[in-house]
Design a protein around this motif. Structure first.
Motif, PDB file in Angstrom:
ATOM      1  N   LYS A 120      -5.443 -12.703  -1.743  1.00 47.16           N
ATOM      2  CA  LYS A 120      -5.035 -11.535  -2.563  1.00 47.16           C
ATOM      3  C   LYS A 120      -5.478 -11.687  -4.018  1.00 47.16           C
ATOM      4  N   ALA A 341       1.084  -0.890 -13.653  1.00 47.62           N
ATOM      5  CA  ALA A 341       2.254  -1.699 -13.270  1.00 47.62           C
ATOM      6  C   ALA A 341       3.404  -1.553 -14.267  1.00 47.62           C
ATOM      7  N   ALA A 349      -2.909  -8.836  -7.692  1.00 44.24           N
ATOM      8  CA  ALA A 349      -2.786  -7.582  -6.933  1.00 44.24           C
ATOM      9  C   ALA A 349      -2.793  -6.383  -7.884  1.00 44.24           C
ATOM     10  N   ASP A 350      -2.154  -6.542  -9.043  1.00 44.04           N
ATOM     11  CA  ASP A 350      -2.182  -5.456 -10.047  1.00 44.04           C
ATOM     12  C   ASP A 350      -3.609  -5.228 -10.539  1.00 44.04           C
ATOM     13  N   GLU A 437      -3.592  -1.895   1.751  1.00 43.05           N
ATOM     14  CA  GLU A 437      -3.264  -1.627   0.359  1.00 43.05           C
ATOM     15  C   GLU A 437      -3.336  -0.119   0.088  1.00 43.05           C
ATOM     16  N   ARG A 442      -0.619  -1.598  -4.857  1.00 46.54           N
ATOM     17  CA  ARG A 442      -0.564  -2.976  -4.346  1.00 46.54           C
ATOM     18  C   ARG A 442      -0.634  -3.004  -2.817  1.00 46.54           C
TER      19      ARG A 442
END
Lengths: 442, 318
Positions: A120, A341, A349-350, A437, A442
């Protein structure tokens, strides 16, 4: 006494090369590992890029206090353009909160693509790597903006068509393709073969093995014998200046010789001396240091002795500016991620979401101090390269000059090929995970 | 049938149809070959005198060329930098004898080979630390090496010769001639041959092994410097020049590890063979065959002469 010394010396010198230096990583910073190569056969291309990448991020640290007020922890890991070392760098740094990886090698990128979705952590292979990775549905963790090698090859053919009076006029012509005989150099071949069939030109291929980069006389003897109307080059490292010299030697018309954006280093062209005048390459970033952001790099980084760049005059060279463009993408993806975010300390992931919704318009380019340095560019959930435009530049004997407008790739032809190739990759690597996703999330 | 024609007929028709181009191909092969021979010569010199397969010969070439260009960049005049680079190679030879060879005397060959691998990594690191990793442009102008192109009319067409290639060929021939005279006619040369034949017998007549080793490694360093200048001028001075040393392996297989004439003839056979093979037969196999063709040629020779063309035939009786 000397025997243990000799042994220790051998072991120490070997370890010094193999083991990357890995400093501790602070928890209140944005950790960006940079996979670079300042040593080895490809250092000629790698050093400028490494300097540009590092210096842009360091400039943000010095001038703005980082991104969104959070400092960037920059760590370089030397890969030597070697896939195995690249993976070692990845494994050694991924546990420290890496936000994104920039492999700077198609070989390393191919190794990291299967790992990206598992760990990830997004892979940003800026205008290189696997072209099919532009298919966001299949490769949600891989990004190759501003365009793929296939886009670049299509622009080269479009440019040639334009010079010949239209793509239809390519029928019966011969286009030579000289390339590094490695995954990088081979990447555009399927597209070029497809275009050759469609437009009726003959494609002649001239592979350059890695150990013959410095001695391309065979390849250029074949060019001399075949006399192609145009030459396209996918070269890297020492292959570029040697090819330029050989082309000049056989008297090949340099204004019919087009390199990819990674064949356009200042040193690549300079090595050809007066004979290199007229040599063309594709490009997606401006050259020279006449941009406010680069002035800030000089002021906040180079002048303070925080850069490894050898001399103020190397800031603005083409490879350096490739590095700046790459770090600009990293920084904008992080900035975008912070916005999405709603927090300053984002994770990988962000940043993936930030990359997937990247939209750098003219106003933002100007705000970054990069007006005229680049064209507006956009990445979408489906299209991770954006298939953005490139231009053609020409070496005038001392510097690069822009000689075309921004040229759009042949999106209508490339897109179906990309999707088909992505599917073929997924089938070959079954069971390839289906995307879970959310678009831009995310 | 077409395949057979493309292998056994078409290439020869192409050669006969364009003799100028064939001459160009052979010339390019000759230049590459003579430069391969120079690299191989460095290996042969050291192997003859100390029985060491010097894995570091390639990096010595890079290091010598880097020292020359690096010192020039630091402000030294070109010829001063050349003299200083020779000095660097002398210091290197003394250092290797003192710190690597002398402590490891009488150790198995594999230990000495490993030591030269360690030396390679050390020189890579030292070179990058002192001179930087970025490629440099050879100071051809300062050294008076011409870089233009000469067009020679031949069979109604033009042969294109780079002046740097002509210079490389002349320098290589002179160097080989000098080394041949040095080995055959001088006292040091004879001592060196004595050491190569039998270390203990040479010691018994008062020949200093240490001194001979320094001289040989220095001579190999000079060969490396000349080779580095020539290859660097043809392309650029960077660490990837080291891979050219790999081409010395088929040359050595072909010519024998202990023969100076073997290195020369082997270099030319490999250089010309790989170019002719690549140009006239390479396309049949997708191109880029010269990387492995050299090894194929060498292995072909090995079937008939395992000791190489000029190597000493080893007869071991049970």
């Amino acid at each position: 006494m000397f025997k243990p010394m000799a042994l220790a010396f051998s072991v120490a010198s070997t370890l010094a090369v193999v083991l990357p230096a890995v400093p501790a990583q602070a928890e209140d910073s944005l950790y960006v590992p940079l996979l670079t190569y300042r040593t080895g056969p490809y250092a000629g291309s790698g050093i400028g890029i490494a300097d540009g990448m590092h210096d842009y991020l360091e400039m943000l640290n010095q001038r703005d206090g980082g991104i969104g007020g959070v400092k960037i922890a920059i760590e370089e890991c030397e890969t030597g353009y070697n896939s195995q070392k690249g993976v070692e760098c990845y494994e050694a740094t991924k546990g420290k909160g890496a936000l994104v990886y920039n492999p700077w090698s198609t070989g390393i990128t191919l190794q990291l693509i299967p790992k990206a979705g598992v760990d990830k952590i997004p892979v940003l292979s800026m205008a290189y790597g696997l072209s099919a990775a532009a298919d966001g549905k299949t490769f949600p963790w891989v990004f190759n903006p501003p365009m793929t090698y296939w886009d670049g090859a299509s622009v080269a053919v479009k440019y040639i068509g334009g010079k010949e009076g239209g793509l239809a006029k390519l029928k019966g012509k011969t286009i030579g393709f000289i390339y590094l005989d490695a995954p990088y150099g081979k990447e555009p071949i399927p597209l070029l073969e497809d275009l050759a069939k469609e437009y009726g030109f003959k494609l002649m291929k001239y592979p350059v093995p890695g150990d013959k980069m410095q001695d391309q006389s065979s390849q250029w003897l074949n060019v001399q014998s075949d006399s192609p109307d145009w030459m396209i080059m996918w070269g890297w490292g020492a292959m570029n200046p040697t090819a330029v010299k050989e082309a000049a030697k056989i008297g090949y018309p340099m204004d019919h010789f087009i390199g990819v954006w990674f064949s356009g280093g200042d040193d690549d062209a300079k090595a050809g001396g007066a004979g290199a005048k007229g040599f063309l390459t594709l490009n997606f970033n401006g050259t020279g240091a006449g941009y406010p952001a680069l002035a800030d790099i000089k002021k906040y980084v180079v002048a303070k002795g925080l850069s490894q760049v050898k001399g103020d005059d190397r800031v603005g060279e083409n490879n350096y500016n490739h590095g700046v463009y790459n770090s600009m993408l990293i920084a904008e993806a992080i900035r975008n991620a912070q916005k999405i975010a709603g927090k300053k300390m984002v994770d990988a992931a962000d940043v993936r979401a930030g990359l997937e919704t990247l939209n750098i318009d003219a106003a933002r380019i100007e705000a970054m101090g990069l007006k005229d340095f680049m064209a507006p560019m956009k990445v979408t959930c489906d299209d991770h390269s954006g298939e953005n435009s490139v231009y053609v530049q020409q070496w005038d004997g001392a510097k690069w000059t822009k000689v075309s407008d921004w040229i759009e790739p042949m999106k209508d032809k490339i897109r179906p090929m990309l999707v088909a190739d992505a599917k073929a990759y997924a089938d070959k690597n079954a069971p390839w995970p289906a995307r879970t996703e959310a678009c831009g999330g995310r | 049938m077409d395949l057979l024609a493309s292998i056994f007929v078409d290439p020869f028709l192409r050669m006969a149809g364009n003799p100028t181009f064939l001459t160009q191909v052979v010339w390019e092969g000759f230049v590459s070959g003579i430069l391969y021979a120079l690299v191989a010569l460095g290996f042969v010199l050291i192997y003859k005198a100390s029985g060491v397969f010097n894995f570091a010969q390639g990096i010595m070439m890079v290091f010598a060329a880097l020292a020359l260009v690096g010192l020039a960049e630091m402000g030294m005049p070109a010829w001063g930098a050349l003299v200083a680079a020779v000095g660097v190679m002398l210091i290197l030879a003394i250092g290797i004898e003192r710190l690597v060879l002398r402590p490891l005397v009488n150790q198995p060959d594999i230990i000495l080979l490993m030591a030269t691998i360690g030396l390679t990594r050390f020189l890579v690191g030292l070179g990058e630390m002192v001179f930087g990793g970025e490629p440099k442009v050879m100071i051809t102008e300062g050294l008076g090496i011409p870089t233009g192109v000469v067009r020679v009319p031949l069979f109604g067409k033009f042969l294109i010769l780079k002046e740097i290639d002509i210079t490389a060929a002349v320098v290589a021939v002179l160097m080989v001639g000098f080394l041949a005279v040095f080995f055959a006619r001088t006292k040091i040369g004879r001592a060196l041959r004595a050491v190569a034949d039998d270390h203990q017998a040479a010691l018994s007549v008062g020949i200093s092994l240490e001194r001979i080793w320094v001289i040989v490694w220095f001579a190999a360093g000079i060969v490396a410097l000349v080779t580095g200048i020539m290859w660097g001028a043809r392309s650029q001075v960077s660490f990837d020049l080291e891979v050219i040393a790999l081409k010395a392996l088929p040359v050595l297989i072909l010519g024998g590890f202990t023969s100076v004439p073997g290195a020369i003839v082997g270099g030319l056979v490999i250089g010309i063979g790989e170019k002719v093979g690549e140009i006239y037969w390479g396309r049949l196999l997708g191109g880029g065959i010269e990387s492995w063709l050299a090894y194929l040629i060498a292995l072909g020779f090995l079937l008939y002469r395992p000791q190489g063309l000029f190597g000493e035939k080893i007869i071991e009786r049970v």
